[in-house]
Design a protein around this motif. Structure first.
Motif, PDB file in Angstrom:
ATOM      1  N   MET A   1     -25.293 -15.980 -23.285  1.00  0.00           N
ATOM      2  CA  MET A   1     -24.261 -14.955 -23.196  1.00  0.00           C
ATOM      3  C   MET A   1     -23.181 -15.273 -24.226  1.00  0.00           C
ATOM      4  SD  MET A   1     -25.951 -13.699 -20.758  1.00  0.00           S
ATOM      5  CE  MET A   1     -24.996 -12.251 -20.389  1.00  0.00           C
ATOM      6  N   LYS A   2     -22.724 -14.267 -24.954  1.00  0.00           N
ATOM      7  CA  LYS A   2     -21.831 -14.505 -26.080  1.00  0.00           C
ATOM      8  C   LYS A   2     -20.343 -14.481 -25.723  1.00  0.00           C
ATOM      9  CE  LYS A   2     -22.329 -14.841 -29.906  1.00  0.00           C
ATOM     10  NZ  LYS A   2     -22.274 -16.061 -30.742  1.00  0.00           N
ATOM     11  N   CYS A   3     -20.008 -14.186 -24.484  1.00  0.00           N
ATOM     12  CA  CYS A   3     -18.599 -14.146 -24.077  1.00  0.00           C
ATOM     13  C   CYS A   3     -18.063 -15.583 -24.057  1.00  0.00           C
ATOM     14  CB  CYS A   3     -18.469 -13.502 -22.699  1.00  0.00           C
ATOM     15  SG  CYS A   3     -16.775 -13.226 -22.178  1.00  0.00           S
ATOM     16  N   ARG A   4     -17.239 -15.940 -25.043  1.00  0.00           N
ATOM     17  CA  ARG A   4     -16.823 -17.341 -25.205  1.00  0.00           C
ATOM     18  C   ARG A   4     -15.420 -17.568 -24.642  1.00  0.00           C
ATOM     19  NH1 ARG A   4     -17.712 -18.653 -31.309  1.00  0.00           N
ATOM     20  NH2 ARG A   4     -17.165 -16.478 -31.643  1.00  0.00           N
ATOM     21  N   ILE A   5     -15.298 -17.358 -23.354  1.00  0.00           N
ATOM     22  CA  ILE A   5     -13.991 -17.431 -22.720  1.00  0.00           C
ATOM     23  C   ILE A   5     -13.423 -18.847 -22.763  1.00  0.00           C
ATOM     24  CG2 ILE A   5     -14.951 -17.818 -20.408  1.00  0.00           C
ATOM     25  CD1 ILE A   5     -11.855 -15.675 -21.272  1.00  0.00           C
ATOM     26  N   GLU A   6     -14.281 -19.872 -22.689  1.00  0.00           N
ATOM     27  CA  GLU A   6     -13.782 -21.239 -22.699  1.00  0.00           C
ATOM     28  C   GLU A   6     -13.145 -21.574 -24.040  1.00  0.00           C
ATOM     29  OE1 GLU A   6     -16.946 -20.376 -22.077  1.00  0.00           O
ATOM     30  OE2 GLU A   6     -17.725 -21.370 -20.272  1.00  0.00           O
ATOM     31  N   PHE A 154      -5.333 -12.129 -33.837  1.00  0.00           N
ATOM     32  CA  PHE A 154      -5.591 -12.301 -32.411  1.00  0.00           C
ATOM     33  C   PHE A 154      -6.526 -11.206 -31.896  1.00  0.00           C
ATOM     34  CE2 PHE A 154      -4.702 -11.279 -27.979  1.00  0.00           C
ATOM     35  CZ  PHE A 154      -4.881 -12.511 -27.366  1.00  0.00           C
ATOM     36  N   LEU A 155      -6.307  -9.969 -32.330  1.00  0.00           N
ATOM     37  CA  LEU A 155      -7.143  -8.865 -31.867  1.00  0.00           C
ATOM     38  C   LEU A 155      -8.585  -9.038 -32.330  1.00  0.00           C
ATOM     39  CD1 LEU A 155      -7.349  -6.186 -30.384  1.00  0.00           C
ATOM     40  CD2 LEU A 155      -6.599  -5.028 -32.473  1.00  0.00           C
ATOM     41  N   ILE A 156      -8.777  -9.456 -33.577  1.00  0.00           N
ATOM     42  CA  ILE A 156     -10.131  -9.696 -34.086  1.00  0.00           C
ATOM     43  C   ILE A 156     -10.846 -10.736 -33.231  1.00  0.00           C
ATOM     44  CG2 ILE A 156     -11.475 -10.636 -36.010  1.00  0.00           C
ATOM     45  CD1 ILE A 156      -9.331  -9.479 -37.901  1.00  0.00           C
ATOM     46  N   VAL A 157     -10.178 -11.861 -32.994  1.00  0.00           N
ATOM     47  CA  VAL A 157     -10.782 -12.964 -32.242  1.00  0.00           C
ATOM     48  C   VAL A 157     -11.022 -12.561 -30.788  1.00  0.00           C
ATOM     49  CG1 VAL A 157     -10.401 -15.307 -31.395  1.00  0.00           C
ATOM     50  CG2 VAL A 157      -9.859 -14.739 -33.765  1.00  0.00           C
ATOM     51  N   ALA A 158     -10.061 -11.877 -30.159  1.00  0.00           N
ATOM     52  CA  ALA A 158     -10.220 -11.463 -28.763  1.00  0.00           C
ATOM     53  C   ALA A 158     -11.376 -10.481 -28.602  1.00  0.00           C
ATOM     54  CB  ALA A 158      -8.925 -10.837 -28.252  1.00  0.00           C
ATOM     55  N   LEU A 159     -11.510  -9.541 -29.532  1.00  0.00           N
ATOM     56  CA  LEU A 159     -12.613  -8.572 -29.452  1.00  0.00           C
ATOM     57  C   LEU A 159     -13.957  -9.257 -29.609  1.00  0.00           C
ATOM     58  CD1 LEU A 159     -11.160  -5.596 -31.555  1.00  0.00           C
ATOM     59  CD2 LEU A 159     -11.718  -5.540 -29.120  1.00  0.00           C
ATOM     60  N   GLU A 160     -14.057 -10.174 -30.581  1.00  0.00           N
ATOM     61  CA  GLU A 160     -15.356 -10.794 -30.865  1.00  0.00           C
ATOM     62  C   GLU A 160     -15.740 -11.852 -29.836  1.00  0.00           C
ATOM     63  OE1 GLU A 160     -18.643 -12.917 -32.103  1.00  0.00           O
ATOM     64  OE2 GLU A 160     -16.697 -13.906 -31.926  1.00  0.00           O
ATOM     65  N   MET A 161     -14.757 -12.587 -29.312  1.00  0.00           N
ATOM     66  CA  MET A 161     -15.077 -13.705 -28.427  1.00  0.00           C
ATOM     67  C   MET A 161     -15.125 -13.325 -26.954  1.00  0.00           C
ATOM     68  SD  MET A 161     -12.958 -16.883 -30.153  1.00  0.00           S
ATOM     69  CE  MET A 161     -13.817 -18.137 -29.199  1.00  0.00           C
ATOM     70  N   VAL A 162     -14.331 -12.308 -26.546  1.00  0.00           N
ATOM     71  CA  VAL A 162     -14.212 -12.027 -25.118  1.00  0.00           C
ATOM     72  C   VAL A 162     -14.464 -10.559 -24.766  1.00  0.00           C
ATOM     73  CG1 VAL A 162     -12.680 -12.116 -23.107  1.00  0.00           C
ATOM     74  CG2 VAL A 162     -12.539 -13.900 -24.850  1.00  0.00           C
ATOM     75  N   LEU A 163     -13.775  -9.650 -25.422  1.00  0.00           N
ATOM     76  CA  LEU A 163     -13.765  -8.260 -24.964  1.00  0.00           C
ATOM     77  C   LEU A 163     -15.020  -7.480 -25.336  1.00  0.00           C
ATOM     78  CD1 LEU A 163     -10.029  -7.365 -25.735  1.00  0.00           C
ATOM     79  CD2 LEU A 163     -11.040  -8.145 -23.570  1.00  0.00           C
ATOM     80  N   CYS A 164     -15.482  -7.609 -26.558  1.00  0.00           N
ATOM     81  CA  CYS A 164     -16.654  -6.845 -27.013  1.00  0.00           C
ATOM     82  C   CYS A 164     -17.571  -7.706 -27.871  1.00  0.00           C
ATOM     83  CB  CYS A 164     -16.220  -5.614 -27.810  1.00  0.00           C
ATOM     84  SG  CYS A 164     -15.126  -4.482 -26.952  1.00  0.00           S
ATOM     85  N   PRO A 165     -17.976  -8.879 -27.401  1.00  0.00           N
ATOM     86  CA  PRO A 165     -18.826  -9.745 -28.222  1.00  0.00           C
ATOM     87  C   PRO A 165     -20.224  -9.168 -28.395  1.00  0.00           C
ATOM     88  CG  PRO A 165     -18.659 -10.630 -26.002  1.00  0.00           C
ATOM     89  CD  PRO A 165     -17.708  -9.472 -26.076  1.00  0.00           C
ATOM     90  N   THR A 166     -20.845  -9.515 -29.514  1.00  0.00           N
ATOM     91  CA  THR A 166     -22.234  -9.132 -29.772  1.00  0.00           C
ATOM     92  C   THR A 166     -23.073 -10.400 -29.786  1.00  0.00           C
ATOM     93  OG1 THR A 166     -22.014  -9.334 -32.172  1.00  0.00           O
ATOM     94  CG2 THR A 166     -21.417  -7.200 -31.179  1.00  0.00           C
ATOM     95  N   GLN A 167     -24.335 -10.276 -30.179  1.00  0.00           N
ATOM     96  CA  GLN A 167     -25.194 -11.453 -30.275  1.00  0.00           C
ATOM     97  C   GLN A 167     -25.009 -12.196 -31.585  1.00  0.00           C
ATOM     98  OE1 GLN A 167     -25.919 -11.901 -27.004  1.00  0.00           O
ATOM     99  NE2 GLN A 167     -27.893 -12.655 -27.667  1.00  0.00           N
ATOM    100  N   SER A 168     -24.162 -11.676 -32.470  1.00  0.00           N
ATOM    101  CA  SER A 168     -23.896 -12.362 -33.735  1.00  0.00           C
ATOM    102  C   SER A 168     -22.459 -12.853 -33.731  1.00  0.00           C
ATOM    103  CB  SER A 168     -24.123 -11.397 -34.914  1.00  0.00           C
ATOM    104  OG  SER A 168     -22.948 -10.671 -35.205  1.00  0.00           O
ATOM    105  N   PRO A 169     -22.121 -13.790 -34.624  1.00  0.00           N
ATOM    106  CA  PRO A 169     -20.743 -14.316 -34.668  1.00  0.00           C
ATOM    107  C   PRO A 169     -19.802 -13.431 -35.472  1.00  0.00           C
ATOM    108  CG  PRO A 169     -22.101 -15.476 -36.248  1.00  0.00           C
ATOM    109  CD  PRO A 169     -23.024 -14.542 -35.509  1.00  0.00           C
ATOM    110  N   ARG A 170     -20.178 -12.175 -35.665  1.00  0.00           N
ATOM    111  CA  ARG A 170     -19.352 -11.247 -36.426  1.00  0.00           C
ATOM    112  C   ARG A 170     -18.795 -10.160 -35.524  1.00  0.00           C
ATOM    113  NH1 ARG A 170     -23.853 -11.800 -40.008  1.00  0.00           N
ATOM    114  NH2 ARG A 170     -24.758  -9.900 -39.134  1.00  0.00           N
ATOM    115  N   LEU A 171     -17.615  -9.679 -35.882  1.00  0.00           N
ATOM    116  CA  LEU A 171     -17.062  -8.530 -35.193  1.00  0.00           C
ATOM    117  C   LEU A 171     -17.983  -7.345 -35.418  1.00  0.00           C
ATOM    118  CD1 LEU A 171     -14.491  -7.411 -33.679  1.00  0.00           C
ATOM    119  CD2 LEU A 171     -13.712  -6.649 -35.930  1.00  0.00           C
TER     120      LEU A 171
END
Length: 227
Positions: A1-6, A154-171
């Motif tokens: 799972m890509k949601c990187r909340i930690e 902050f918005l870029i990182v929050a979207l990619e890591m928590v709010l709308c992550p995909t299976q890739s490390p890109r927004l």
């Protein structure tokens, strides 16, 4: 799972009062509290994905159904449920387009991918990878005159890591217009965006899971479903 909340939580723990104030002004103050001690149980997240009906937007388990809603996203994540739709490629103004182009000049990268078709055509794509360098920058000092830079990052990182992550490390490419909303983020419907992208990820997961009996993973805000 890509949601990187930690990982996201470790970054937020290093924010000084100024950066915390800016996050709260954006309407994302709930993420600061959520991230500090949160842990995402991966196996539970995976199981929950197999129990969600993305068409009816319900969690179905043990004969009971639980309907998902934007209000639930608001209660769990503490993010804005504003009256304005988050900018998309169809609705973005010329001003938003210019902002996105400037952000791409700062954080964007280009890469080539080869078509799987016999033609073997090579395509060039442009996007924003969320790198260790970007996360290090988010943890460092920001002066009072760097408010927009911080809020955008902050918005870029929050979207990619928590709010709308995909299976890739890109927004996700279709989220590029959204980052133009950073300075007046509190006015926008981020709850609707998160729920929509989450259900898109569930649809993709279920399609793969029921075709083969297993799926390699899932994007979307898994922490929302778990909580």
């Amino acid at each position: 799972m890509k949601c990187r909340i930690e990982s996201f939580g470790r970054i937020c723990q290093k924010f000084d009062d100024r950066r915390k104030r800016w996050v709260i002004e954006m309407g994302f103050g709930g993420l600061l509290h959520l991230a500090f001690d949160m842990h995402l149980p991966r196996m539970l997240s995976y199981w929950l994905m197999t129990r969600i009906d993305s068409i009816s937007q319900k969690l179905v388990t043990s004969g009971r159904e639980f309907k998902f809603s934007k209000n639930q996203v608001r209660w769990v994540l503490g993010i804005p449920n504003g009256s304005r739709d988050v900018s998309s490629s169809k609705t973005m103004t010329e001003e938003c387009r210019e902002k996105v182009q400037n952000i791409l000049l700062t954080y964007g990268k280009s890469w080539e991918s080869k078509s799987s078709k016999p033609s073997g055509r090579v395509y060039t794509s442009v996007g924003i990878p969320v790198t260790g360098e970007m996360m290090d920058r988010l943890e460092r000092y920001f002066g009072e005159d760097e408010e927009e830079d911080f809020k955008t990052l902050f918005l870029i990182v929050a979207l990619e890591m928590v709010l709308c992550p995909t299976q890739s490390p890109r927004l996700a490419g279709n989220l590029l217009p959204a980052i133009s909303c950073a300075m007046d983020a509190a006015e926008y419907d981020w709850c609707g965006l998160v729920l929509s992208k989450f259900m898109d990820s569930v649809t993709s997961f279920v399609r793969r899971f029921y075709a083969t009996g297993v799926a390699g993973g899932c994007g979307g805000c898994a922490i929302f479903a778990v909580v």
